[in-house]
Write a protein that holds these residues in place. Structure first.
Motif, mmCIF file in Angstrom:
data_model
loop_
_atom_site.group_PDB
_atom_site.id
_atom_site.type_symbol
_atom_site.label_atom_id
_atom_site.label_comp_id
_atom_site.label_asym_id
_atom_site.label_seq_id
_atom_site.Cartn_x
_atom_site.Cartn_y
_atom_site.Cartn_z
ATOM 1 N N ALA A 228 -116.192 40.486 14.761
ATOM 2 C CA ALA A 228 -116.109 41.256 13.513
ATOM 3 C C ALA A 228 -115.266 40.525 12.478
ATOM 4 O O ALA A 228 -115.607 40.495 11.286
ATOM 5 N N LEU A 229 -114.177 39.911 12.911
ATOM 6 C CA LEU A 229 -113.337 39.163 11.978
ATOM 7 C C LEU A 229 -114.086 37.975 11.397
ATOM 8 O O LEU A 229 -114.020 37.713 10.185
ATOM 9 N N ILE A 230 -114.794 37.243 12.260
ATOM 10 C CA ILE A 230 -115.545 36.073 11.791
ATOM 11 C C ILE A 230 -116.625 36.482 10.796
ATOM 12 O O ILE A 230 -116.931 35.744 9.850
ATOM 13 N N LEU A 231 -117.190 37.669 10.971
ATOM 14 C CA LEU A 231 -118.236 38.155 10.069
ATOM 15 C C LEU A 231 -117.664 38.731 8.781
ATOM 16 O O LEU A 231 -118.113 38.398 7.676
ATOM 17 N N ILE A 232 -116.659 39.587 8.899
ATOM 18 C CA ILE A 232 -116.204 40.377 7.752
ATOM 19 C C ILE A 232 -115.314 39.589 6.805
ATOM 20 O O ILE A 232 -115.457 39.684 5.572
ATOM 21 N N VAL A 233 -114.387 38.789 7.346
ATOM 22 C CA VAL A 233 -113.428 38.087 6.481
ATOM 23 C C VAL A 233 -114.127 37.181 5.457
ATOM 24 O O VAL A 233 -113.802 37.227 4.259
ATOM 25 N N PRO A 234 -115.095 36.332 5.855
ATOM 26 C CA PRO A 234 -115.774 35.507 4.840
ATOM 27 C C PRO A 234 -116.524 36.330 3.797
ATOM 28 O O PRO A 234 -116.537 35.967 2.608
ATOM 29 N N LEU A 235 -117.136 37.442 4.228
ATOM 30 C CA LEU A 235 -117.903 38.254 3.284
ATOM 31 C C LEU A 235 -116.990 38.957 2.291
ATOM 32 O O LEU A 235 -117.283 39.007 1.085
ATOM 33 N N VAL A 236 -115.884 39.515 2.777
ATOM 34 C CA VAL A 236 -114.938 40.163 1.863
ATOM 35 C C VAL A 236 -114.383 39.147 0.871
ATOM 36 O O VAL A 236 -114.282 39.406 -0.336
ATOM 37 N N THR A 237 -114.021 37.971 1.370
ATOM 38 C CA THR A 237 -113.511 36.912 0.497
ATOM 39 C C THR A 237 -114.549 36.511 -0.543
ATOM 40 O O THR A 237 -114.245 36.331 -1.727
ATOM 41 N N ALA A 238 -115.806 36.380 -0.103
ATOM 42 C CA ALA A 238 -116.876 35.931 -0.998
ATOM 43 C C ALA A 238 -117.129 36.914 -2.128
ATOM 44 O O ALA A 238 -117.364 36.515 -3.272
ATOM 45 N N PHE A 239 -117.071 38.217 -1.828
ATOM 46 C CA PHE A 239 -117.447 39.209 -2.830
ATOM 47 C C PHE A 239 -116.268 39.720 -3.655
ATOM 48 O O PHE A 239 -116.485 40.461 -4.622
ATOM 49 N N THR A 240 -115.037 39.333 -3.306
ATOM 50 C CA THR A 240 -113.881 39.813 -4.066
ATOM 51 C C THR A 240 -113.027 38.679 -4.635
ATOM 52 O O THR A 240 -112.743 38.656 -5.829
ATOM 53 N N LEU A 241 -112.613 37.743 -3.807
ATOM 54 C CA LEU A 241 -111.709 36.680 -4.256
ATOM 55 C C LEU A 241 -112.440 35.468 -4.820
ATOM 56 O O LEU A 241 -111.911 34.769 -5.686
ATOM 57 N N ARG A 242 -113.617 35.195 -4.334
ATOM 58 C CA ARG A 242 -114.332 33.967 -4.696
ATOM 59 C C ARG A 242 -114.923 33.967 -6.107
ATOM 60 O O ARG A 242 -114.849 32.942 -6.802
ATOM 61 N N PRO A 243 -115.523 35.054 -6.590
ATOM 62 C CA PRO A 243 -116.218 34.996 -7.887
ATOM 63 C C PRO A 243 -115.313 34.539 -9.031
ATOM 64 O O PRO A 243 -114.179 34.990 -9.180
ATOM 65 N N ALA A 244 -115.833 33.629 -9.829
ATOM 66 C CA ALA A 244 -115.115 33.129 -11.008
ATOM 67 C C ALA A 244 -116.133 32.514 -11.959
ATOM 68 O O ALA A 244 -117.211 32.079 -11.542
ATOM 69 N N VAL A 245 -115.790 32.515 -13.223
ATOM 70 C CA VAL A 245 -116.612 31.875 -14.248
ATOM 71 C C VAL A 245 -115.751 30.822 -14.938
ATOM 72 O O VAL A 245 -114.673 31.127 -15.453
ATOM 73 N N HIS A 246 -116.218 29.575 -14.909
ATOM 74 C CA HIS A 246 -115.537 28.463 -15.581
ATOM 75 C C HIS A 246 -116.398 28.042 -16.773
ATOM 76 O O HIS A 246 -117.590 27.775 -16.609
ATOM 77 N N ALA A 247 -115.790 27.984 -17.929
ATOM 78 C CA ALA A 247 -116.556 27.613 -19.131
ATOM 79 C C ALA A 247 -115.758 26.627 -19.967
ATOM 80 O O ALA A 247 -114.531 26.735 -20.092
ATOM 81 N N ASN A 248 -116.460 25.647 -20.523
ATOM 82 C CA ASN A 248 -115.859 24.724 -21.481
ATOM 83 C C ASN A 248 -116.887 24.397 -22.549
ATOM 84 O O ASN A 248 -117.915 25.066 -22.649
ATOM 85 N N GLY A 249 -116.609 23.407 -23.353
ATOM 86 C CA GLY A 249 -117.502 23.093 -24.460
ATOM 87 C C GLY A 249 -118.846 22.536 -24.054
ATOM 88 O O GLY A 249 -119.764 22.466 -24.879
ATOM 89 N N ASP A 250 -118.995 22.136 -22.778
ATOM 90 C CA ASP A 250 -120.232 21.498 -22.333
ATOM 91 C C ASP A 250 -121.100 22.368 -21.437
ATOM 92 O O ASP A 250 -122.322 22.281 -21.483
#
Length: 228
Positions: free
Chosen positions: A58-80
Motif C-alpha cells: 500500500a505504501l509503494i502504491l499510495i505514496v507516489p500517487l499522492v506525491t504526483a497529484f499534490t506536490l509534483r504539479p507545477a507550471v514553469h514559464a519564461n519568455g520562450d
C-alpha cells in the motif's frame, strides 16, 4: 504536433522561469503523506506476517500517487516556452505552438494542433472567483459613493480628503489568484509567440518515476489479495 515519448532536447530558455504551484495542494499533500506514512509504518512495525506485506504494498502504491497529484504539479514559464509538470506527464510547449490559454471550470492550454493540456498546478476556484467579484462590486460601489461626494470633500480646504482609500483596486476588477496567474501566462504568450527563440515542437514525457513504483505497488497488492 506532439512528439513521441522520448522528446528531443529543448533549447535553453533566454529568461528566468516563473514558477506557479498550488499552495493548498502542497499543504494537503504533505498532510495526507504524513497520515499515510504514519499508518503504514505503524502497520509494518506492529503488524505480523501478511499484514506487513499489505502495508508495504500500500505504501509503494499510495505514496507516489499522492506525491504526483499534490506536490509534483507545477507550471514553469519564461519568455520562450511553457513547461507543465502534471501528475503523470511533463509537457513543454514553445509559445509559438500555443494557440490559447483557457479558463472555465479548469485552466488549460490549447496547442495549435488542437490538443488540450490541463494545468494541474493552477486549479480553478469558483469560490475565489465569486469572492473576488463581490469585493470588486463593493469597491465599485464605494467609488461611486465617494464620487457623488467629491464636491463636498474636495471643498474642505482643497486638501482632497475625498480621495479613494488605498484598499480599492484602481486597476480594474479584482481577480482570483489563479485568474491572475492565467493573465500572467497570457501576457507571456502575447510577447513571446512570434519570437524566434519561442519556436519549436511540443514535447511530452511520461513520468515513469511515478508510474513505475505505483504500478509495482499495485501488482504486489493484487498478488497478496489474490493469494489470500
Amino acid at each position: 504536433m506532439t512528439s513521441p515519448e522520448h522528446p528531443s532536447p529543448t533549447p535553453d530558455p533566454t529568461s528566468k522561469d516563473r514558477v506557479y504551484r498550488s499552495p493548498m495542494g502542497i499543504v494537503g499533500g504533505v498532510a495526507l503523506l504524513v497520515i499515510v506514512v504514519w499508518l503504514g509504518v505503524d502497520a509494518l512495525l506492529r503488524g505480523e506476517g501478511r499484514t506487513q506485506w499489505l502495508a508495504l504494498a500500500a505504501l509503494i502504491l499510495i505514496v507516489p500517487l499522492v506525491t504526483a497529484f499534490t506536490l509534483r504539479p507545477a507550471v514553469h514559464a519564461n519568455g520562450d516556452r511553457l513547461r507543465i509538470r502534471n501528475p503523470l506527464r511533463v509537457i513543454v510547449l514553445p509559445w509559438g505552438q500555443v494557440a490559447a490559454l483557457r479558463s472555465s471550470y479548469s485552466n488549460e492550454v490549447v496547442a495549435k494542433s488542437g490538443t488540450k493540456y490541463q494545468l494541474w498546478a493552477v486549479p480553478v476556484s469558483l469560490r475565489a472567483r465569486k469572492k473576488a467579484a463581490r469585493r470588486s462590486a463593493r469597491a465599485a460601489a464605494g467609488r461611486g459613493d465617494r464620487g457623488g461626494r467629491t464636491g463636498a470633500s474636495a471643498g474642505f480646504g482643497g486638501l482632497g480628503f475625498g480621495a479613494p482609500r488605498g484598499d480599492v483596486d484602481a486597476d480594474g476588477p479584482m481577480r482570483a489568484e489563479t485568474d491572475k496567474v492565467m493573465d500572467d501566462l497570457r501576457e507571456l504568450l502575447e510577447h513571446g509567440e512570434h519570437a524566434e527563440s519561442a519556436q519549436g515542437e511540443v514535447t511530452v514525457r511520461w513520468a515513469y518515476e511515478v508510474a513505475g513504483p505505483a504500478l509495482a505497488g499495485a501488482v504486489l497488492l493484487v498478488i497478496l489479495l489474490a493469494i489470500g
